[in-house]
Design an enzyme around this catalytic site. Structure first.
Site, short mmCIF file in Angstrom:
data_model
loop_
_atom_site.label_atom_id
_atom_site.label_comp_id
_atom_site.label_asym_id
_atom_site.label_seq_id
_atom_site.Cartn_x
_atom_site.Cartn_y
_atom_site.Cartn_z
N LYS A 10 13.63 -11.96 79.11
CA LYS A 10 13.80 -13.23 79.84
C LYS A 10 13.09 -13.13 81.19
CE LYS A 10 16.83 -11.66 83.12
NZ LYS A 10 16.40 -11.43 84.50
N GLY A 99 13.83 -6.24 85.47
CA GLY A 99 14.22 -7.64 85.73
C GLY A 99 13.95 -8.54 84.55
N SER A 104 20.10 -6.23 78.26
CA SER A 104 21.07 -7.31 78.04
C SER A 104 20.82 -7.99 76.69
CB SER A 104 20.96 -8.36 79.15
OG SER A 104 21.31 -7.80 80.39
N ASP A 137 24.03 -11.09 82.61
CA ASP A 137 22.92 -11.77 81.93
C ASP A 137 23.10 -11.87 80.42
OD1 ASP A 137 21.59 -12.00 84.31
OD2 ASP A 137 20.10 -10.44 83.90
O1 C5P Z 1 26.54 -7.82 85.65
P1 C5P Z 1 25.62 -6.63 85.74
O2 C5P Z 1 26.32 -5.35 85.36
O3 C5P Z 1 24.35 -6.80 84.99
O4 C5P Z 1 25.23 -6.50 87.26
C1 C5P Z 1 24.62 -5.35 87.80
C2 C5P Z 1 24.83 -5.36 89.29
O5 C5P Z 1 24.08 -6.41 89.90
C3 C5P Z 1 26.25 -5.60 89.72
O6 C5P Z 1 26.95 -4.39 89.80
C4 C5P Z 1 26.08 -6.24 91.09
O7 C5P Z 1 25.86 -5.24 92.07
C5 C5P Z 1 24.80 -7.01 90.95
N1 C5P Z 1 25.02 -8.44 90.66
C6 C5P Z 1 25.51 -9.27 91.65
N2 C5P Z 1 25.71 -10.61 91.38
C7 C5P Z 1 25.41 -11.11 90.16
C8 C5P Z 1 24.89 -10.28 89.15
C9 C5P Z 1 24.70 -8.94 89.43
O8 C5P Z 1 25.81 -8.83 92.76
N3 C5P Z 1 25.58 -12.41 89.94
#
Ligand code: C5P
Length: 299
Positions: A10, A99, A104, A137
């Site tokens: 993505k 990125g 995901s 994501d």
């Molecule tokens: O949700 P995920 O595990 O993919 O997120 C990885 C890190 O990215 C989180 O631990 C957080 O530090 C940051 N994050 C965030 N706000 C979001 C998505 C991710 O701060 N909306």
């Protein structure tokens, strides 16, 4: 029984951070778009045990891997049920720490694939809820080829696809950790007062040149600060007539969008001369472009 399917990458055409939440995450508005760069996932049923093998030596294949965690979540939901074993084979093409949501997408693929392989009959809403527990994501990859994400990115509104456009992804061969990029965000300096609505409007009009001119990512300054090569890639893409360029998600990939296939191909040829990993892709308009028939209605 065996299932083989692809999981896409993505990009975020827009990513606006609204603020920090008490749980440490950030509230955001984002416009997700799937692009035609794929990993391949193979799921083979076993009586018991979960196993993952991967062609890429840097992919962890233990309990920390999101694909294994997805399988474990499903097992926990059906305690004592027989036949919930699987051998998973992942063939990695999407760069990691880039990125592009590759991991995901893999995890979302495991949720929908094992739901079918193990005949669990979980509904899309149940799978999405489990996906959100695994990562912000992941629900997007179960939702639609393009969607607006809110909250952590897990609250989704599917969008009608635009007419096809072309996307060059440039991975500078350096990975970034999402959590660190968010941590370095300086609210006073970087947050714009713009919002996602204008982007959404151009998207719905299939107005690729205006879409390109309004691409925006609040995380981009943080990524460029850590990785100045991201700026050079943007400059290069612009000089090769991209309608717009942007860092995807928390980086490190920089993408350029193109309305015209020929212009995109010419830019791709030039970018391949550089010491980066470059991919020429298209926007995905339908799950049927990459999911096999037996997974299209995965619920
Ligand atoms: O949700 P995920 O595990 O993919 O997120 C990885 C890190 O990215 C989180 O631990 C957080 O530090 C940051 N994050 C965030 N706000 C979001 C998505 C991710 O701060 N909306």
């Amino acid at each position: 029984m065996k299932l083989v399917f692809k999981t896409p990458a993505k990009i975020n055409l827009g990513l606006f951070i609204l603020g920090k939440r008490p749980d440490g995450y950030h509230d955001l508005e984002t416009l997700f778009q799937m692009v035609s760069l794929y990993d391949t996932v193979e799921l083979e049923s076993r009586d018991h045990g979960i196993e993952l093998v991967c062609n890429h030596p840097e992919v962890p294949t233990g309990e920390s891997n999101l694909m294994i965690r997805a399988a474990r979540l499903l097992q926990e939901k059906f305690p004592g049920r027989d036949g919930m074993g699987c051998r998973m084979t992942l063939t990695k093409t999407i760069p990691m720490g880039a990125g592009l949501g590759g991991g995901s997408g893999n995890a979302a693929g495991v949720l929908m694939g094992l739901n079918r392989l193990w005949d669990l009959q979980l509904k899309p809403a149940e799978l999405s809820e489990m996906a959100a527990r695994l990562g912000s994501d992941i629900p997007f990859f179960l939702c639609a080829p393009a969607a607006l994400g809110e909250g952590r990115g897990e609250r989704l509104t599917p969008l009608q696809p635009t007419k096809k456009f072309y996307v060059i992804l440039v991975f500078p061969r350096v990975s970034l950790a999402t959590a660190e990029v968010y941590k370095a965000l300086n609210f006073d300096l970087t947050l714009s007062s713009k919002n996602i609505n204008i982007l959404r409007e151009f998207f719905s009009q299939s107005n690729i040149s205006s879409l390109g001119a309004h691409l925006h990512n609040d995380l981009e300054p943080v990524v460029i600060d850590r990785l100045p090569v991201a700026r050079s890639i943007k400059d290069k893409l612009r000089s090769l007539h991209a309608a717009g360029t942007l860092v995807s998600g928390s980086g490190s990939t920089v993408f350029g969008i193109f309305e015209d296939a020929r212009v995109a191909e010419q830019a791709f040829v030039r970018l391949r001369e550089e010491a980066w990993d470059t991919f020429l892709t298209e926007s995905v308009s339908s799950f049927s472009e990459f999911l096999p028939e037996n997974l299209l209605n995965y619920s």
